[in-house]
Design a protein around this motif. Structure first.
Motif, PDB file in Angstrom:
ATOM      1  N   ASN A  43       0.832  -1.206   0.000  1.00 44.09           N
ATOM      2  CA  ASN A  43       0.000   0.000   0.000  1.00 44.09           C
ATOM      3  C   ASN A  43       0.862   1.250   0.000  1.00 44.09           C
ATOM      4  O   ASN A  43       1.868   1.309   0.681  1.00 44.09           O
ATOM      5  N   GLY A  44       0.459   2.231  -0.770  1.00 48.86           N
ATOM      6  CA  GLY A  44       1.187   3.493  -0.799  1.00 48.86           C
ATOM      7  C   GLY A  44       2.448   3.437  -1.631  1.00 48.86           C
ATOM      8  O   GLY A  44       3.288   4.329  -1.555  1.00 48.86           O
ATOM      9  N   THR A  48      -1.241   3.531  -8.091  1.00 50.23           N
ATOM     10  CA  THR A  48      -2.342   4.296  -8.691  1.00 50.23           C
ATOM     11  C   THR A  48      -1.820   5.597  -9.287  1.00 50.23           C
ATOM     12  O   THR A  48      -2.343   6.076 -10.301  1.00 50.23           O
ATOM     13  N   THR A  49      -0.775   6.158  -8.698  1.00 50.65           N
ATOM     14  CA  THR A  49      -0.172   7.370  -9.267  1.00 50.65           C
ATOM     15  C   THR A  49       0.363   7.075 -10.664  1.00 50.65           C
ATOM     16  O   THR A  49       0.189   7.881 -11.585  1.00 50.65           O
ATOM     17  N   VAL A  50       1.007   5.926 -10.831  1.00 44.17           N
ATOM     18  CA  VAL A  50       1.504   5.544 -12.153  1.00 44.17           C
ATOM     19  C   VAL A  50       0.344   5.468 -13.134  1.00 44.17           C
ATOM     20  O   VAL A  50       0.408   5.986 -14.259  1.00 44.17           O
ATOM     21  N   TYR A 241       7.609   2.160  -2.344  1.00 44.32           N
ATOM     22  CA  TYR A 241       7.903   3.579  -2.112  1.00 44.32           C
ATOM     23  C   TYR A 241       8.246   4.301  -3.402  1.00 44.32           C
ATOM     24  O   TYR A 241       9.187   5.088  -3.453  1.00 44.32           O
ATOM     25  N   GLY A 242       7.519   4.020  -4.463  1.00 46.15           N
ATOM     26  CA  GLY A 242       7.692   4.743  -5.707  1.00 46.15           C
ATOM     27  C   GLY A 242       8.865   4.289  -6.552  1.00 46.15           C
ATOM     28  O   GLY A 242       9.102   4.834  -7.627  1.00 46.15           O
ATOM     29  N   GLY A 279      14.018   5.671  -2.165  1.00 41.29           N
ATOM     30  CA  GLY A 279      12.618   6.033  -1.927  1.00 41.29           C
ATOM     31  C   GLY A 279      12.493   6.745  -0.600  1.00 41.29           C
ATOM     32  O   GLY A 279      13.372   6.690   0.242  1.00 41.29           O
ATOM     33  N   GLN A 280      11.418   7.435  -0.443  1.00 42.28           N
ATOM     34  CA  GLN A 280      11.124   8.008   0.864  1.00 42.28           C
ATOM     35  C   GLN A 280       9.625   7.950   1.090  1.00 42.28           C
ATOM     36  O   GLN A 280       8.852   7.963   0.138  1.00 42.28           O
ATOM     37  N   PRO A 281       9.236   7.873   2.329  1.00 41.41           N
ATOM     38  CA  PRO A 281       7.807   7.723   2.589  1.00 41.41           C
ATOM     39  C   PRO A 281       7.018   8.977   2.232  1.00 41.41           C
ATOM     40  O   PRO A 281       7.587  10.047   2.219  1.00 41.41           O
TER      41      PRO A 281
END
Lengths: 281, 466
Positions: A43-44, A48-50, A241-242, A279-281
């Motif tokens: 999750n996170g 969905t951003t992609v 984390y992206g 990555g960062q949160p």
């Protein structure tokens, strides 16, 4: 990879920042002509951003998203408006929280999806007011297409019921059918199996495989349900984390230590080695 | 007023009819009404020599507080007798019966035959037809606004601006520009030449309003449209050289019957048919013009609903993001809704100008927008037959109050019953919204069906983004 050389979808160095938060960092992957590509991650992770970047709902901060049609025509999705991506580049999508037109009937939902075809046939409404023959024919064809999809998702009997009255699984399937009514080349599904029971998940797998076989399109899906992901995808991209932490066929990703660490967690000293560096949160 | 705060807690208290709790509630009601009514009713400023004096009316306040407390008590007693469950209010109303199917043809026949029905009562004929014209104008405006608010789900509080554009287009063209350009020979045809121009100009202004508000939703959209309505009115008031300012435009030509005026001349309408010339003939002709215009509005709207553009409007009302994901250009979709809604208002505006013969900015204030919106909302968003019912109710209400002379006997000296009409309309609206929160007609007919046409219950239908 498609025979033509160019992959259907090519995401290069995609980065999306919201203020100080980097939701997606330097992501690159490809999806070939009729592949089912799964985008997974905790999750996170930015899945969905992609999706929103590919379908134009977000404008990426950096990077390039190219969709190449089989005739070789490229579309630079990061520069196009969301509705133009659907209309011209032929990318359709569904939403994580179902977005049906609840107050319209099941059939109407599918008719709205064929808006652009019907609009053209109705001479942008002007000829349609006088019931021109072209519009009548287009309308009949549109209803036939609706009937085909309703039959496929098993909702033919409920065609005249309001979409909001369908059970949850039915709404999920209807949203997929509605996206397919735009005749896409790439179908993006955001958690299609969320909230489905195992039997419905199995049916969904079958539906997605059928869609791929019969319509020769590529599927890109975000999914948490591993039975769906492992069962049908040809290619899995894992985000955490992206950042992309793994990319390959299911058998490979399943055994990738980085993926296992991201999903199952790790001991403290291992994490210190920097598995999720960047990555960062 | 007494029964307004029906919280569950209070009704639960009432059901057990615990005297202590009830007394406490009544005391609270008394204090609350005293606080509210005290300054409003208790103190009255009266003009005294050179300044204002305060008149104190505590007796009246006490009477009113007494009425409120008694009302609250009655409410408690009634609530205590009612069965415990309040399930009735929570139950969804279902799709409702298809009123339109039976009502619409009956209403159409009545509308067509109305001048003949009215002629049965010669003394009231003029009044009845005038009232019918007024109602029909509001029906048409309601149908026009229904495109914007009911179908596309865009709240437009400045709809009267387009009505004004239509009215001024006709007035200016027919009194000033058409005679200047084409000579007086155009006058017999002025109305029918100008009508499409007025519609187009209003549609253009619809687009002009549409552009800046495309990104706005809900409250913001409402505020901007409201401002737009005021801007148009203020321009009409202040651009004296062009619009005549607050004095308005008079001597607007009346419509002719295909080149025949309504008078006793040799070329007149009466002479054409060899009948006696009467003023009522022109009124009846006006009535049929507005009836035709309204029916065209209805026909076009119903037709558009079944075309892709109409379906896109409704989809936009349901979910804008989903629309965009399906490749629908929401910008164009919203603009067409604004433009088409505005066009119908423009037609109605031209009619208004030719019927009145005189227009001024006074006629296009916010109250008109509010009345039209109230008609659409009361009728049930998106329901064509609902608009008719609501227009009859609201316009009828206004007119009925003019006639209630017997009220003068009951009411204190110097109060005119007409002044109470807004109060009564407001009360009626509260009632309707309490019992039929989604309007009089709560069903949505699908635009296309495979086997069977089933209505969609309004509970599922979105109300738009504001």
């Amino acid at each position: 990879m498609a025979a033509g050389g160019q992959p259907l979808l090519k995401v290069e160095h995609l980065t999306m920042r919201f203020g100080g938060l980097t939701a997606v960092a330097d992501l690159s992957f490809e999806a070939a002509g009729t592949d089912i590509t799964a985008l997974i991650g905790p999750n996170g992770a930015g899945k969905t951003t992609v999706f929103n970047c590919i379908t134009g709902f977000y404008k990426p901060t950096e990077g390039m998203v190219t969709l190449s049609h089989p005739d070789g025509q490229p579309f630079l999705l990061e520069r196009m408006d969301d509705f133009r991506i659907s209309h011209w580049a032929k990318v359709a999508r569904t939403f994580q929280n179902i977005r049906l037109f609840a107050g319209m009937t099941v059939l109407e939902n599918l008719m709205v999806a064929q808006h652009n075809t019907l609009m053209l046939a109705s001479g942008f409404t002007i000829a349609g007011i006088f019931n021109n023959r072209g519009y009548k024919r287009a309308n009949r064809e549109a209803i036939d297409l609706c009937r085909y999809w309703l039959d496929k998702i098993g909702l033919l009997d409920r065609a005249d019921d309001p979409a909001g009255e369908l059970p949850y699984g039915g709404q999920r399937r209807l949203e997929i059918a509605r996206a397919m009514c735009t005749k896409p080349l790439l179908l993006c599904l955001d958690e299609p199996a969320a909230g489905l029971n195992p039997r419905e998940s199995e049916e969904l797998n079958q539906l997605l495989l059928d869609i791929r076989e019969e319509h020769q399109i590529a599927l890109l899906l975000i999914e948490h349900d591993m039975s769906v992901v492992m069962g049908i995808s040809d290619h899995i991209v894992v985000l955490d984390y992206g950042v992309k932490i793994s990319d390959g066929p299911p058998a490979m990703v399943r055994n990738d230590p980085a993926v296992i660490r991201a999903y199952l967690g790790v001991e403290d000293e291992e994490e210190a080695e920097g598995v999720i560096a960047g990555g960062q949160p | 007023m007494a029964g307004a705060p029906k919280s569950n807690q209070i009704s639960a208290v009432a059901k057990t009819l615990d005297p202590a709790a009830m007394a406490k509630d009544l005391l609270f009601t008394a204090i609350l009404s005293l606080v509210i009514l005290g300054p409003i009713v208790g103190l009255k400023t009266v003009p005294a020599t050179g300044s204002l004096a305060l008149e104190q009316r505590w007796g009246t306040v006490l009477v009113l507080v007494g009425i409120v407390v008694v009302g609250r008590l009655i409410f408690h007693l009634i609530a205590a007798r009612r069965p415990a469950s309040r399930a009735k209010a929570a139950k969804p109303a279902g799709p409702g019966v298809d009123v339109g199917k039976y009502l619409a043809p009956i209403l159409l026949i009545i509308a067509l035959a109305l001048p003949f029905i009215a002629s049965l009562a010669p003394s009231q004929e003029r009044r009845l037809v005038d009232l019918a014209i007024l109602m029909m104008t509001y029906v048409m405006l309601g149908w026009g606004l229904n495109v914007v608010v009911g179908l596309a789900g865009l709240l437009d509080l400045g709809y009267v601006a387009f009505y004004a554009v239509g009215a001024y287009s006709y007035a200016l063209l027919s009194t000033r520009y058409l005679p200047q350009w084409f000579g007086d020979g155009i006058l017999p045809w002025a109305f029918f030449v100008t009508l499409p121009i007025a519609g187009m100009l209003a549609a253009l202004w619809g687009l002009i309003l549409g552009f800046p508000v495309l990104r706005l939703r809900g409250d913001y959209l409402a505020i901007v449209t409201l401002a737009f309505g005021e801007i148009i009115r203020i321009i009409l008031t202040n651009w004296i050289n062009f619009t005549g300012g607050p004095a308005g435009i008079d001597a607007i030509p009346r419509p002719w019957f295909f080149g025949h005026p309504f008078d006793d001349s040799a070329n007149g309408f009466a002479a054409l048919f060899g009948i006696e010339s009467k003023p009522i003939q022109r009124i009846i002709y006006l009535y049929y013009i507005i009836l035709a215009l309204a029916l065209v509005t209805n026909f076009v709207t119903m037709k558009l609903r079944r075309l892709p553009i109409g379906r896109a409007w409704e989809a936009l009302r349901e979910d804008e993001i989903a629309c965009r994901s399906l490749g629908i250009n929401t910008t164009n979709t919203k603009l067409t809704a604004f433009a088409i809604g505005a066009m119908f208002a423009g037609f109605a505006g031209s009619f208004f100008a030719t019927r009145q013969g005189f227009i001024s900015p006074e006629s296009f204030n916010f109250m008109e927008s509010a009345t039209i919106l109230a008609i659409v909302v009361l009728g049930g968003l998106g329901s064509q037959i609902g608009v008719v019912a609501a227009a009859i109710v609201i316009v009828g209400f206004f007119e009925v109050f003019r006639e209630m002379n017997f009220l003068k006997e009951i009411l204190p000296e110097g109060t005119d019953p007409v002044q109470f009409r807004m109060l009564a309309v407001g009360g009626a609206m509260v009632m309707i919204m309490r019992w039929r929160p989604r309007g009089l007609i709560t069903r949505r007919d699908p635009t296309v069906y495979l086997k069977e046409k089933k209505a969609v219950p309004t509970e599922l239908v979105a109300q738009g983004h504001g």
